[in-house]
Design an enzyme around this catalytic site. Sequence first.
Site, PDB file in Angstrom:
ATOM      1  N   ASP A 115      -2.270   7.074  -8.382  1.00  0.00           N
ATOM      2  CA  ASP A 115      -1.935   8.496  -8.256  1.00  0.00           C
ATOM      3  C   ASP A 115      -0.728   8.897  -9.093  1.00  0.00           C
ATOM      4  OD1 ASP A 115      -4.017   8.739  -6.515  1.00  0.00           O
ATOM      5  OD2 ASP A 115      -2.801   8.993  -4.709  1.00  0.00           O
ATOM      6  N   ASN A 116       0.177   7.964  -9.330  1.00  0.00           N
ATOM      7  CA  ASN A 116       1.422   8.271 -10.028  1.00  0.00           C
ATOM      8  C   ASN A 116       1.541   7.531 -11.364  1.00  0.00           C
ATOM      9  OD1 ASN A 116       3.119   9.862  -7.829  1.00  0.00           O
ATOM     10  ND2 ASN A 116       2.096   8.164  -6.777  1.00  0.00           N
ATOM     11  N   ASP A 173     -10.001   3.436  -3.661  1.00  0.00           N
ATOM     12  CA  ASP A 173     -10.696   2.251  -3.167  1.00  0.00           C
ATOM     13  C   ASP A 173     -12.118   2.144  -3.720  1.00  0.00           C
ATOM     14  OD1 ASP A 173      -8.466   1.763  -1.697  1.00  0.00           O
ATOM     15  OD2 ASP A 173      -9.366   2.203   0.251  1.00  0.00           O
ATOM     16  N   ASP A 219       0.824  -1.210   0.000  1.00  0.00           N
ATOM     17  CA  ASP A 219       0.000   0.000   0.000  1.00  0.00           C
ATOM     18  C   ASP A 219       0.864   1.270   0.000  1.00  0.00           C
ATOM     19  OD1 ASP A 219      -2.481   1.283  -0.031  1.00  0.00           O
ATOM     20  OD2 ASP A 219      -3.290   0.060   1.593  1.00  0.00           O
TER      21      ASP A 219
END
Length: 424
Positions: free
Chosen positions: A196-197, A215, A160
């Site tokens: 996100d990246n 999520d 995570d």
Amino acid sequence: MTTRMKGKRLLGAGFALGLVLAMLSANQVAADKYEHLAMTPPMGWNSWNNFGCNVDEKLIKATADAMVKTGMKDVGYEYVNIDDCWHGDRDANGRIQVDKERFPSGMKALADYMHKRGLKLGIYSDAGWRTCAGKPGSRGYEFQDAKTYAEWGVDYLKYDWCETDGLKAEGAYMTISRALKAAGRPMVLSICEWGDNDPWKWASPLGQLWRTTGDIYACFDCEYDHGTWSSWGVLQILDMQDGLRKYAGPGHWNDPDMMEVGNGMSAEEDRAHFSMWAMLAAPLIAGNDLRNMSKETLSIVTNKDVIAVDQDELGIQGFKLKSKDGVDVWFKPLANGEWAMAALNRNNHDQTFKFGFRNEKIVDDLTKREVDFNAEIYTWQDLWNKDNKGNTKDLIKTTIKRHDVLMLKLTPKGAWEHKKPKGH
């Protein structure tokens, strides 16, 4: 942060750095992941969606037993993955421990329990100092943790992205990928930094799957705003997959998150959810309570024909052909010249659906596969209603229930010599 905590973190970082340098000098660290893992999308179960932090040894064993007893193992499910909250503290040498009250037999015994049943064990950690639930993360301990997981017999690691301030995602996941390789035991690496990246651009050499979104939660068409972040419904996550199919394939999969089938949506919504994850060639990681499934839920998650679409050896993610009247029409190229087709009713009401195959030419720009239904006949089989079948000479006209799906497999039957006018 206390001085003691700082000291522990520095000790862990120093230990990891020394271990990395030693392995590099011995030329033992490879840059890439273990190859030949997850050549089809991984199938299994994860504890988080239904149980959150309420995990223990008894639950995990009972889930493994249920996976075997219900026939899920027989149709391809193999990973039993413990998400957050299995962790105890680190010992004096920085070695991660299990929570002994929750897992009194230890993780090695639990892995052995899985392996004796033909299953595999997955666990969870985080690239940051702490996990999303506040348990010890792997930052500074990556090589030590990977070695521990290998000794335990772990087969799958979900990694995570909480408390990762100052870290660059690609570098952090490269570190854990190298650590797993150095540990010497093949493990699937599930990269969970929420898309996100843009992990699809760099993660393929590092892991077998990467999350493409935040999520999921058990709602078909919703956003759950947590303030600084959101959880997403099935339709929202499905729409976020646009443009990503070129990055997926055998051994490297886009991951739209674990499934919510059996967690409170309607049977129609569960069926549509499962079907569209199959069309996406997504990992099929169940998130419900396998010990207490309804017959309807079990029939959905064990539908062999839909699973076969997901697990097709070509590993090609499907694409949306068009949308009309709130119905999305998807196609997915399969092996042996076959295709899967899904018509998804996004509406909050039942919708009449008409589809004339001979009015459509299916062209997949990614694979360059195409089919002209005026030149070639395909038979089709409804994958949810086995009594419903036909061929592409005929117009399909049916009603698709609210938030439901029509899913077909098309099999070629050769050239159609006697063409008829379009619009028949």
